[in-house]
Design a protein around this motif. Structure first.
Motif, PDB file in Angstrom:
ATOM      1  N   PRO A  84     -30.777  82.554  17.888  1.00 23.31           N
ATOM      2  CA  PRO A  84     -30.278  82.852  16.268  1.00 23.31           C
ATOM      3  C   PRO A  84     -28.993  82.531  16.382  1.00 23.31           C
ATOM      4  CG  PRO A  84     -30.193  84.826  17.597  1.00 23.31           C
ATOM      5  CD  PRO A  84     -31.143  84.144  18.615  1.00 23.31           C
ATOM      6  N   GLU A  85     -28.127  81.928  15.137  1.00 26.12           N
ATOM      7  CA  GLU A  85     -27.117  81.561  15.166  1.00 26.12           C
ATOM      8  C   GLU A  85     -26.573  81.627  13.713  1.00 26.12           C
ATOM      9  OE1 GLU A  85     -26.824  76.812  15.081  1.00 26.12           O
ATOM     10  OE2 GLU A  85     -28.097  77.149  16.435  1.00 26.12           O
ATOM     11  N   ILE A  86     -25.103  81.706  13.682  1.00 23.37           N
ATOM     12  CA  ILE A  86     -24.483  81.775  12.433  1.00 23.37           C
ATOM     13  C   ILE A  86     -23.392  80.716  12.288  1.00 23.37           C
ATOM     14  CG2 ILE A  86     -23.087  82.938  10.667  1.00 23.37           C
ATOM     15  CD1 ILE A  86     -24.464  85.532  11.916  1.00 23.37           C
ATOM     16  N   VAL A  87     -23.307  79.903  11.148  1.00 20.29           N
ATOM     17  CA  VAL A  87     -22.276  78.626  11.032  1.00 20.29           C
ATOM     18  C   VAL A  87     -21.478  79.168   9.767  1.00 20.29           C
ATOM     19  CG1 VAL A  87     -22.066  76.538  10.347  1.00 20.29           C
ATOM     20  CG2 VAL A  87     -23.862  76.812  11.821  1.00 20.29           C
ATOM     21  N   LEU A  88     -20.179  79.009  10.044  1.00 16.00           N
ATOM     22  CA  LEU A  88     -19.141  79.380   8.818  1.00 16.00           C
ATOM     23  C   LEU A  88     -18.245  78.152   8.671  1.00 16.00           C
ATOM     24  CD1 LEU A  88     -17.646  81.389   7.186  1.00 16.00           C
ATOM     25  CD2 LEU A  88     -15.962  81.631   9.197  1.00 16.00           C
ATOM     26  N   GLY A 119     -15.850  78.685   3.190  1.00 16.59           N
ATOM     27  CA  GLY A 119     -16.367  80.091   3.085  1.00 16.59           C
ATOM     28  C   GLY A 119     -17.847  80.321   3.153  1.00 16.59           C
ATOM     29  N   ASP A 120     -18.454  79.157   3.090  1.00 17.22           N
ATOM     30  CA  ASP A 120     -19.987  79.500   3.326  1.00 17.22           C
ATOM     31  C   ASP A 120     -20.311  79.864   4.532  1.00 17.22           C
ATOM     32  OD1 ASP A 120     -20.320  79.282   0.444  1.00 17.22           O
ATOM     33  OD2 ASP A 120     -20.981  77.178   0.644  1.00 17.22           O
ATOM     34  N   PHE A 153     -17.181  76.856  12.279  1.00 17.36           N
ATOM     35  CA  PHE A 153     -17.340  77.519  13.585  1.00 17.36           C
ATOM     36  C   PHE A 153     -18.914  78.166  13.803  1.00 17.36           C
ATOM     37  CE2 PHE A 153     -12.876  78.227  12.754  1.00 17.36           C
ATOM     38  CZ  PHE A 153     -12.359  77.743  14.128  1.00 17.36           C
ATOM     39  N   ARG A 154     -19.191  78.048  14.941  1.00 16.71           N
ATOM     40  CA  ARG A 154     -20.730  78.364  15.283  1.00 16.71           C
ATOM     41  C   ARG A 154     -20.930  79.368  16.322  1.00 16.71           C
ATOM     42  NH1 ARG A 154     -24.461  74.552  18.815  1.00 16.71           N
ATOM     43  NH2 ARG A 154     -26.776  75.268  18.371  1.00 16.71           N
ATOM     44  N   ALA A 155     -21.573  80.599  15.918  1.00 17.62           N
ATOM     45  CA  ALA A 155     -21.794  81.488  16.712  1.00 17.62           C
ATOM     46  C   ALA A 155     -23.259  81.542  17.291  1.00 17.62           C
ATOM     47  CB  ALA A 155     -21.518  83.012  16.121  1.00 17.62           C
ATOM     48  N   ARG A 156     -23.709  81.494  18.361  1.00 20.08           N
ATOM     49  CA  ARG A 156     -25.086  81.491  18.790  1.00 20.08           C
ATOM     50  C   ARG A 156     -25.076  82.495  19.921  1.00 20.08           C
ATOM     51  NH1 ARG A 156     -27.440  78.015  22.373  1.00 20.08           N
ATOM     52  NH2 ARG A 156     -25.751  76.914  23.801  1.00 20.08           N
TER      53      ARG A 156
END
Length: 414
Positions: free
Chosen positions: A351-355, A386-387, A407-410
């Motif tokens: 999984p990852e989140i991109v801001l 901000g998305d 920024f990418r968190a994974r």
């Protein structure tokens, strides 16, 4: 891909303008905005706004952990998102704190459960059985304390205090008791015994040492002494205000980062940054806080390893992405900058989140199956500042394009 709406935590130490400047929102009431949380933490799970039928991210993960987290994450960390992604902005110092290792957290959580402590009890140390390594990456100039200074540097600061109280033998004797352990032949033992001595002196003796430090800080030129003065102003009478006299004072410039594994004593002092951590609430504190302090338990988890701090910079992973390398199993942080080109991030079915923090970007799936109901017909999203978007582990590979930064968190496969 799921577009997220995220919660801002209005802690008292938060700034009023840091997070608004990162995510492009107004704050007309000048409310303290300390942290923006992105993830599935039960305290504030992100809401899924596109598509609008899934509820919050915690619910979506619980409904289909195999798809959202992937086989690797579920088998390694269980059916929960392994990380919590944040924007943090401090106008006032956070507590002097450390986090336990995984084994320490398992043991501490079991002990407090067996003792019948409520999970939300104010005197509880372990609210879950997980560790909490973390990384902070500066967006603005960012001040922090991290790890014990070299013993010679600690000794020099406490000698300065000792030299300033020649006319007060009572305070001089207190300082001698505190600094005497610094002469131990093994530096790790010297740091431990010094810390124990400082945090076990009487309240009266501690008060006089802090008052002396306040007076000396006003005439010293070194930056870390000015931090002592500022902390005493923010937390009068708190022994944690002396932390710059034994912890490394660090100033991160934008793009630099600190990694904080288990046991490293630290505090964030001011500035705005991107924070990424394992999904845990376990914090042990010893100062600069109105919250619960348990010095004995803290002593059992702190790593007493004096030396200069390690400041991280990112390593390129392709033309557009730069990765901050740590030993954390749960997370990896990277920054992405695009100037009209396309970037295809390396994926590992996690999984990852991109801001998005600047400009505008488009994320689109590559070779998305037309009839996969889990995609819900959503194969692309346009993102502005901000998305944030969550990308399930088993979704197709994707491309990013546009003019902007993110920024990418994974979760990496290690």
């Amino acid at each position: 891909m799921y577009k997220l709406k995220n919660t801002v935590q209005p802690y008292a130490w938060g700034s009023t303008d840091g997070i608004p400047s990162v995510i492009g929102v107004e704050n007309p009431d000048r409310i303290a905005m300390a942290e923006l949380w992105m993830g599935s933490h039960p305290k504030a799970p992100s809401q899924i706004v596109v598509p609008d039928t899934l509820g919050d991210l915690a619910r979506a993960i619980a409904t289909d952990p195999a798809y959202t987290l992937g086989e690797y994450c579920v088998s390694r960390f269980g059916p929960r998102l392994p990380f919590l992604f944040k924007v943090l902005s401090a106008a006032k110092a956070l507590s002097i704190q450390a986090h336990p290792s995984r084994l320490q957290a398992i043991d501490g959580y079991a002990r407090e459960e067996a003792a019948g402590l409520a999970i939300d009890a104010p005197n509880r140390n372990y609210r879950d059985d997980n560790h909490k390594p973390e990384i902070i990456r500066a967006i603005t100039r960012f001040e922090a304390l991290r790890g014990f200074k070299p013993i010679d540097d600690i000794r020099a600061d406490w000698q300065a205090l000792r030299d300033a109280c020649l006319d007060n033998p009572t305070v001089a004797a207190t300082i001698d008791r505190i600094r005497e352990p610094l002469d131990a032949p093994v530096e790790t033992e010297a740091a431990r015994r010094f810390f124990e001595a400082l945090f076990t002196v009487s309240a009266s003796d501690r008060f006089h040492v802090i008052k002396l430090a306040e007076r000396i800080a006003k005439v010293r030129d070194e930056l870390h002494w000015s931090v002592v003065a500022r902390l005493i102003d923010e937390y009068p009478g708190d022994v944690g205000t002396l932390a710059p006299l034994f912890l490394n004072y660090v100033v991160l410039e934008p793009g630099e980062a600190l990694y904080l594994p288990a046991g490293v004593l630290h505090a964030y002092l001011s500035g705005t940054g991107i924070e990424l951590m394992a999904n845990s609430d376990n914090v042990l504190r010893c100062g600069c806080t109105p919250k619960h302090i348990d010095v004995d338990e803290l002593l059992s988890v702190v790593v007493f390893d004096p030396g200069p701090p390690d400041v991280l910079t990112a390593a390129r992973d392709g033309a557009a992405e730069a990765v901050y390398d740590t030993t954390a199993e749960e997370f990896e942080l990277s920054s992405i900058d695009l100037d009209g080109d396309e970037h295809r991030p390396r994926r590992e079915r996690t999984p990852e989140i991109v801001l998005t923090v600047d400009g505008s970007l488009t994320l689109r799936y590559l070779d998305a199956p037309v009839h996969d109901p889990r995609l819900r017909g959503l194969n692309a999203l346009h993102l502005v500042r901000g998305d944030a978007v969550f990308l399930p582990a088993c979704a197709p590979d994707y491309a990013m394009s546009g003019n902007g930064s993110a920024f990418r968190a994974r979760t990496p496969r290690r």
